[in-house]
Scaffold this active site. Structure first.
Site, PDB file in Angstrom:
ATOM      1  N   ASP A 192     -36.475 -53.016 -10.586  1.00  0.00           N
ATOM      2  CA  ASP A 192     -35.420 -53.879 -10.060  1.00  0.00           C
ATOM      3  C   ASP A 192     -36.003 -55.119  -9.393  1.00  0.00           C
ATOM      4  O   ASP A 192     -35.581 -56.255  -9.668  1.00  0.00           O
ATOM      5  CB  ASP A 192     -34.575 -53.080  -9.068  1.00  0.00           C
ATOM      6  CG  ASP A 192     -33.385 -53.868  -8.540  1.00  0.00           C
ATOM      7  OD1 ASP A 192     -32.831 -54.687  -9.295  1.00  0.00           O
ATOM      8  OD2 ASP A 192     -33.002 -53.658  -7.370  1.00  0.00           O
ATOM      9  N   LYS A 241     -21.690 -52.353  -5.349  1.00  0.00           N
ATOM     10  CA  LYS A 241     -21.308 -53.725  -4.989  1.00  0.00           C
ATOM     11  C   LYS A 241     -19.827 -54.009  -5.214  1.00  0.00           C
ATOM     12  O   LYS A 241     -19.322 -55.043  -4.749  1.00  0.00           O
ATOM     13  CB  LYS A 241     -22.163 -54.725  -5.778  1.00  0.00           C
ATOM     14  CG  LYS A 241     -23.609 -54.790  -5.300  1.00  0.00           C
ATOM     15  CD  LYS A 241     -24.409 -55.827  -6.079  1.00  0.00           C
ATOM     16  CE  LYS A 241     -25.841 -55.922  -5.551  1.00  0.00           C
ATOM     17  NZ  LYS A 241     -26.660 -56.918  -6.286  1.00  0.00           N
TER      18      LYS A 241
END
Length: 520
Positions: free
Chosen positions: A469, A385
Site C-alpha cells: 500500500d 473510507k
C-alpha cells in the site's frame, strides 16, 4: 464406432483416438493357457521329520481349492519358519509340529506369529507325534491355534479335510480383512477429495483413487455427457490399456439409465448429483474381485456428495467474490484514486505472499489458500473510507490533527463492516479483508493505529498489504501530494524496515521487484 467417447476440453488426445475424434475399442484378446492364472494357496509345513514333508506333499500335492492349486513351503526348524513367514506374507495355512529343535519350538512359533508379527489371518494346524508333550486341552486354551491333530490319527482324508477347512477359513478372514482395508481406503479417499476446492483437481483425484482402490484396474476414466449428447472424458488415470468393445456403449447406457455395469474387464459406476448431470466412472483391466465392486460404488456415492458440496462451495465463493467487488465499487465512489490503486495493490500483495511462501516463511500461516485469497481481499483495505466525510477524504492539502483523527477511524470502520458481512467465516475473502482493513496501518514497532499492535501480533495479511500500500501510494499522485520517484520509495521502504514494516516482508517485496521489474 459412432457412439464412442469424445474427449472434452483437454489439451491432448488419447493415444487410441482415431482421426475422427472417436475412440475405437479393441476386441478383448482370448487368454491362452499361458495367460493369467490364479495364484496358488501357500501352505507352510514346519516339521523336523523329512518324511512328514514328503507324505504331506504326496497326499495334498494335486489338491485344488476354489480353482486355485496348492504350493508347499518347507521349514525344518522354527527359525527357518520365521524366515519363510517374513518372505511370504500370504501364507494361508501352517501344518506345525510342536517338538523340533526344542520341546516347545512349535508353541513358541505360534506366539511369534500371533503376537510379535501380528498375523491373525494364517490358519495354524498343530500336528504332534507326542500328544503328552503338549496336551490338547491346555494347548487349545493357551495358544491361538485353529486345529490340533495327533499324527497317528491324521489319515489322508482327515489331512485333506483339515487343509480344506483351513483354506476356507483363511479365505473368509482374508476377504473380511480386505473389505476392512478397502473401507479405510475409501474413507481416506473421501476425506482427501473433500479437502479439494477445484473441480479439475477433484475429478483427477477421484479417478486416481478409484484406480488405486481396485486390484487389477489399469485404467480409469470419468465421463460426462458432452455437447453432442455422447460421453465426454473429463479425467483419466493409469496406464492406457485395450478398451473393451462394450465400454463405450456401457458408458453411454449407464449415463442414460444411472445403473452400474460390471464385466470381467470393465466396471462402470454412476455418480448421481443433486442438481447436476450424472457422471460415469469406468474402470478397465481386471479381472475384478467381487469385493471390490461395493467399495467402488461406495467411493462414487461419497464422491457424488463431495461434488455437490464442491458446487455449493463454488457458489458461496462466487457470492463472496461478488460481495468484494460490490464493496470495492462502493469505495471507488468515495475515493477517485481507489480503483486503479486497489488493482495494483492486489497484484503486489499476491506476489509478496507467493515469494514468502516459496521461501517457506511463516509456514504456520502461509498456504495456497492464503496466496490465492490475499489479492482480492486487499481490495477491501480502505473500504472503511465510506464512513469518512468527503470534506476530509477529498481535501487537496494536508489534514490537520482533528481531521487525521477522523481519517484514522476508517481502519476500524472497515474491519467492523467486513467482519459483520463475513458472518464468522474464518477462511474467506471477507474475513481476510477485515484483518487487512483493521491492521494495514499498524506499524511493526507498535506505533501504528488503530490498536497499536507490534511485530507478529499484527496479522500477516496486514503486514504484507502495508508494504504494498505504501509503495503504490507514494509512487502515484494523490490529491494531497505528487508522485515520488521509485528510488525514493525504495529508500523509504529500506529505511523503515523494522520500524514501520516487517523486515521479512520488505525483503520479499524487494526480491519480487528485482525479479519482475519495477515498471509499474
Amino acid at each position: 464406432m459412432a457412439d464412442g467417447c469424445k474427449r472434452g476440453d483437454t489439451a491432448q488426445d488419447l493415444p487410441r483416438e482415431s482421426p475422427g475424434d472417436v475412440l475405437e475399442f479393441a476386441a478383448e484378446a482370448e487368454e491362452s493357457d499361458g495367460g493369467r492364472r490364479n495364484p496358488p494357496w501357500l501352505i507352510l509345513i514346519v516339521d523336523d521329520d523329512h518324511e512328514v514333508h514328503a507324505i504331506t506333499r504326496v497326499v495334498l500335492g494335486e489338491m485344488m481349492f476354489e480353482e486355485r492349486p496348492v504350493r508347499f513351503l518347507s521349514a525344518y526348524t522354527a527359525r527357518q519358519a520365521r524366515s519363510l513367514l517374513a518372505e511370504h506374507p500370504g501364507i494361508a495355512a501352517i501344518l506345525l509340529d510342536v517338538v523340533m529343535e526344542t520341546d516347545d519350538a512349535g508353541l513358541k512359533l505360534v506366539r511369534h506369529i500371533r503376537e510379535e508379527i501380528g498375523n491373525r489371518q494364517v490358519r495354524i494346524i498343530l500336528r504332534t507325534g507326542q500328544p503328552g508333550q503338549a496336551p490338547e486341552r491346555q494347548v487349545i486354551a493357551a495358544y491361538d491355534i485353529n486345529d490340533y491333530k495327533s499324527k497317528s490319527e491324521l489319515t489322508a482324508q482327515k489331512l485333506y479335510t483339515a487343509a480344506v477347512a483351513a483354506l476356507r477359513s483363511y479365505q473368509h478372514i482374508a476377504a473380511i480383512e480386505r473389505g476392512r482395508q478397502g473401507l479405510e481406503r475409501v474413507m481416506e479417499a473421501a476425506d482427501h477429495l473433500a479437502g479439494l476446492r477445484s473441480r479439475p483437481q477433484f475429478l483427477a483425484g477421484l479417478v486416481g483413487r478409484a484406480a488405486a482402490l481396485v486390484t487389477g484396474a489399469h485404467f480409469a476414466l470419468l465421463c460426462g455427457v458432452g455437447e453432442n449428447g455422447g460421453p465426454t472424458i473429463l479425467a483419466e488415470a493409469g496406464a492406457p490399456t485395450d478398451l473393451l468393445p462394450e465400454a463405450a456403449a456401457g458408458i453411454r447406457a449407464a449415463l442414460a439409465d444411472g445403473r452400474a455395469r460390471w464385466t470381467a474387464r470393465c466396471g462402470i459406476v454412476v455418480l448421481h448429483g443433486r442438481d447436476a448431470p450424472p457422471l460415469a466412472l469406468c474402470l478397465l483391466g481386471g479381472p475384478f474381485a467381487e469385493g471390490d465392486r461395493p467399495l467402488v460404488e461406495l467411493l462414487c456415492t461419497k464422491a457424488a456428495v463431495g461434488l455437490d458440496n464442491l458446487r455449493l462451495y463454488e457458489r458461496l465463493n462466487q457470492a463472496q467474490i461478488a460481495t468484494v467487488h460490490a464493496l470495492g465499487k462502493l469505495a471507488e465512489y468515495k475515493d477517485e484514486v481507489t480503483g486503479d490503486h486497489v488493482r495494483r495493490l492486489g497484484r503486489w500483495a499476491t506476489a509478496i505472499a507467493r515469494e514468502l511462501h516459496a521461501r517457506n516463511a511463516f509456514a504456520d500461516e502461509l498456504d495456497d489458500w492464503f496466496c490465492d485469497t490475499i489479492g482480492l481481499a486487499s481490495v477491501l483495505h480502505d473500504v472503511g473510507k465510506v464512513g469518512i466525510p468527503d470534506a476530509i477524504l477529498r481535501k487537496p492539502g494536508r489534514l490537520d490533527e482533528a481531521e487525521m483523527a477522523v481519517m484514522r477511524e476508517h481502519a476500524a470502520i472497515g474491519g467492523s463492516i467486513l467482519r459483520d458481512a463475513g458472518g464468522g467465516d474464518r477462511r474467506g475473502y471477507l474475513s481476510m479483508g477485515a484483518e487487512i482493513a483493521e491492521s494495514h496501518h499498524e506499524k511493526f514497532d507498535g506505533s501504528g493505529y488503530p490498536r497499536g499492535l507490534a511485530g507478529d501480533a499484527i496479522p500477516l495479511a496486514g503486514r504484507i498489504v502495508a508494504v504494498a500500500d505504501v509503495f503504490d501510494a507514494l509512487l502515484h499522485r494523490r490529491p494531497y501530494k505528487k508522485a515520488w520517484d521509485i528510488g525514493e520509495v525504495l529508500d523509504l521502504l529500506r529505511a523503515e524496515s523494522g520500524s514501520h514494516f516487517d523486515p521479512r516482508v520488505v525483503e520479499a517485496f524487494l526480491a519480487v521487484l528485482e525479479r519482475d521489474g519495477a515498471g509499474v
